[in-house]
Design an enzyme around this catalytic site. Structure first.
Site, short mmCIF file in Angstrom:
data_model
loop_
_atom_site.label_atom_id
_atom_site.label_comp_id
_atom_site.label_asym_id
_atom_site.label_seq_id
_atom_site.Cartn_x
_atom_site.Cartn_y
_atom_site.Cartn_z
N GLU A 108 -10.57 11.61 6.80
CA GLU A 108 -10.51 10.15 7.01
C GLU A 108 -11.16 9.77 8.34
O GLU A 108 -10.75 10.28 9.39
CB GLU A 108 -9.04 9.69 6.99
N ASP B 128 1.71 24.73 6.12
CA ASP B 128 2.07 24.21 4.79
C ASP B 128 2.34 22.70 4.94
O ASP B 128 3.46 22.27 5.16
CB ASP B 128 3.31 24.95 4.27
N LYS C 177 2.81 6.90 7.65
CA LYS C 177 1.51 7.45 7.24
C LYS C 177 0.61 7.57 8.48
O LYS C 177 -0.13 8.54 8.63
CB LYS C 177 0.88 6.56 6.17
N HIS D 160 -11.93 -0.01 12.66
CA HIS D 160 -12.68 0.97 11.86
C HIS D 160 -14.17 0.66 11.94
O HIS D 160 -15.00 1.53 12.13
CB HIS D 160 -12.26 0.90 10.39
C1 MEV Z 1 -4.32 4.37 8.02
O1 MEV Z 1 -4.68 5.70 7.70
C2 MEV Z 1 -3.00 4.37 8.80
C3 MEV Z 1 -2.45 2.99 9.13
O2 MEV Z 1 -2.27 2.23 7.94
C4 MEV Z 1 -1.13 3.20 9.85
C5 MEV Z 1 -0.37 1.91 10.12
O3 MEV Z 1 -0.51 0.92 9.38
O4 MEV Z 1 0.42 1.96 11.10
C6 MEV Z 1 -3.42 2.22 9.99
#
Ligand code: MEV
Length: 397
Positions: free
Chosen positions: A88, A281, A265, A378
């Protein structure tokens, strides 16, 4: 496998702008990497098909991913250049940016619990389940002997069975689960605790009765957790308004599971990237992290952020079952190279670094969301990637 010396600094200004061969040469020189690792990096990394064939089944080729370096990290006072493997865009830049924001106030500090993994022995048709715990206690010594005898290499290194616990899961069916808590030293420990569960199960049945079902680790290792904290000066995150917006973003995640999972995430972007580079793992790590996030009955963020005095302070707690011995470390040249670059020897050190990288990617994501929106961030990075060397860039360094 560990470097001859630690880097005196994990900052490499301009690294982002260099062509790949120059980055390789710079990091080989800076970290004093071994010839084996230098050759591996200079050859572009990778894995011989014959080695891949020993790691998995039905192998037909190998599958490439970038090996990148997270910069600017200081963890418990030690500068760390952190290998990260992830497809990513922006995650490695986010990690380096997060680490940069907190380094003015000392970087990350953390500690991991002793490396205690938990195996489950399922028993069914157990008579009088409510007194099973007392019966188990009375037989602690023979169960401990059976457990430790199954893992002599680990007990020689100071590990072994640490504790036993009985959980009555369904008294109506006589379903009782015995947890065996085992210190696995510097291993991830899945194979070790599975061996213990299988070897000690007869002694467990002799203690409390019933019939044996599954004997397997739990991927929710509540006794193997890591805590990490870091502070960024409010100015470093973009001022008081941005810091307050990051705190509000944290409170949003604390109150709403839909946001908490995305917040987490952002943590796992960093944790998993290091896990893949270091041959850990990551499925077990992911399973444990999300189970831990919901262990109180509501899914919660793994990290929280608050503004205190002139600093934004973040703390993260999560289970992390990782190892610096065993697994694919022996076979995979990329994993050996990554271990050498990172320079950790012990599993607990690795866990603290991984959690720090998770807190760094989380901070950078929240900052981007709070200050400019993630797409704008981004896009800025994508533009930099297309900019010729010398014309700026350097976000990731
Ligand atoms: C993207 O890989 C991760 C985010 O969505 C985390 C977040 O929203 O805090 C940017």
């Amino acid at each position: 496998m560990s470097p001859k010396r630690q880097p005196t600094d994990s900052r490499i200004p301009g690294f982002y702008d260099l062509p790949v061969p120059q980055r390789q040469a710079l990091v080989i020189e800076r970290l004093g990497l071994s010839q084996t690792t230098a050759r591996h990096l200079s050859a572009g990394g990778g894995l011989e098909p014959a080695v891949a064939d020993r790691l998995s089944e039905n192998v037909v080729a190998t599958h490439g991913l970038p090996l990148s370096l997270g910069l600017n990290f200081v963890v418990n006072g030690t500068p760390r250049v952190v290998p990260m493997t992830i497809e990513e865009p922006s995650v490695v830049a986010a990690a380096s940016h997060g680490a940069k924001m907190v380094r003015a106030l000392g970087g990350f500090s953390g500690r991991a619990t002793p490396p205690v993994m938990t195996a489950q022995v399922q028993l069914w048709d157990v008579p009088d389940p409510d007194s099973a715990g007392a019966r188990l206690e009375a037989h602690r010594a023979p169960i401990t002997r059976a457990a430790d005898a199954a893992i002599p290499g680990i007990t020689e290194r100071g590990g072994g069975l640490r504790d036993l616990e009985t959980r009555v899961v369904d008294p109506g069916q006589g379903l009782v689960v015995v947890h065996l808590h085992i210190d696995v030293r510097d291993a991830m420990g899945a194979n070790i605790v599975d061996t213990v569960a299988e070897s000690a199960a007869p002694a467990v049945v002799a203690a409390i009765g019933g019939r044996v079902g599954l004997r397997i680790l739990t991927n929710l290792p509540l006794r193997r957790t890591v805590d990490v904290v870091a502070q960024a000066p409010v100015e470093a995150v973009g001022g008081a308004e941005v810091a307050a917006a990051i705190e509000r973003a944290s409170k949003f995640a604390e109150a709403d599971p839909f946001r908490a999972v995305t917040h987490n995430k952002g943590v796992m972007n960093g944790v998993d990237a290091v896990a893949v580079a270091l041959g850990q793992d990551w499925r077990a790590i992911e399973a444990g992290a999300h189970a831990f996030a919901s262990v109180g009955g509501v899914y919660r963020p793994l990290s929280v952020w608050r503004v205190r005095d002139e600093a934004l302070e973040g703390e993260l707690k999560m289970p992390l079952a990782v190892g610096t011995v065993g697994g694919c470390a022996g076979a995979h040249p990329g994993v050996r190279a990554a271990l050498e670059i990172l320079g950790v020897r012990r599993a607990d050190e690795l866990a603290v670094v991984m959690a720090s990288v998770g807190l760094a990617t989380n901070l950078a994501a929240l900052r981007a969301l709070a200050a400019e929106g993630i797409q704008a961030g981004h896009m800025r990075l994508h533009r930099r990637r297309l900019t010729p060397p010398g014309d700026g860039g350097g976000e990731a360094s």
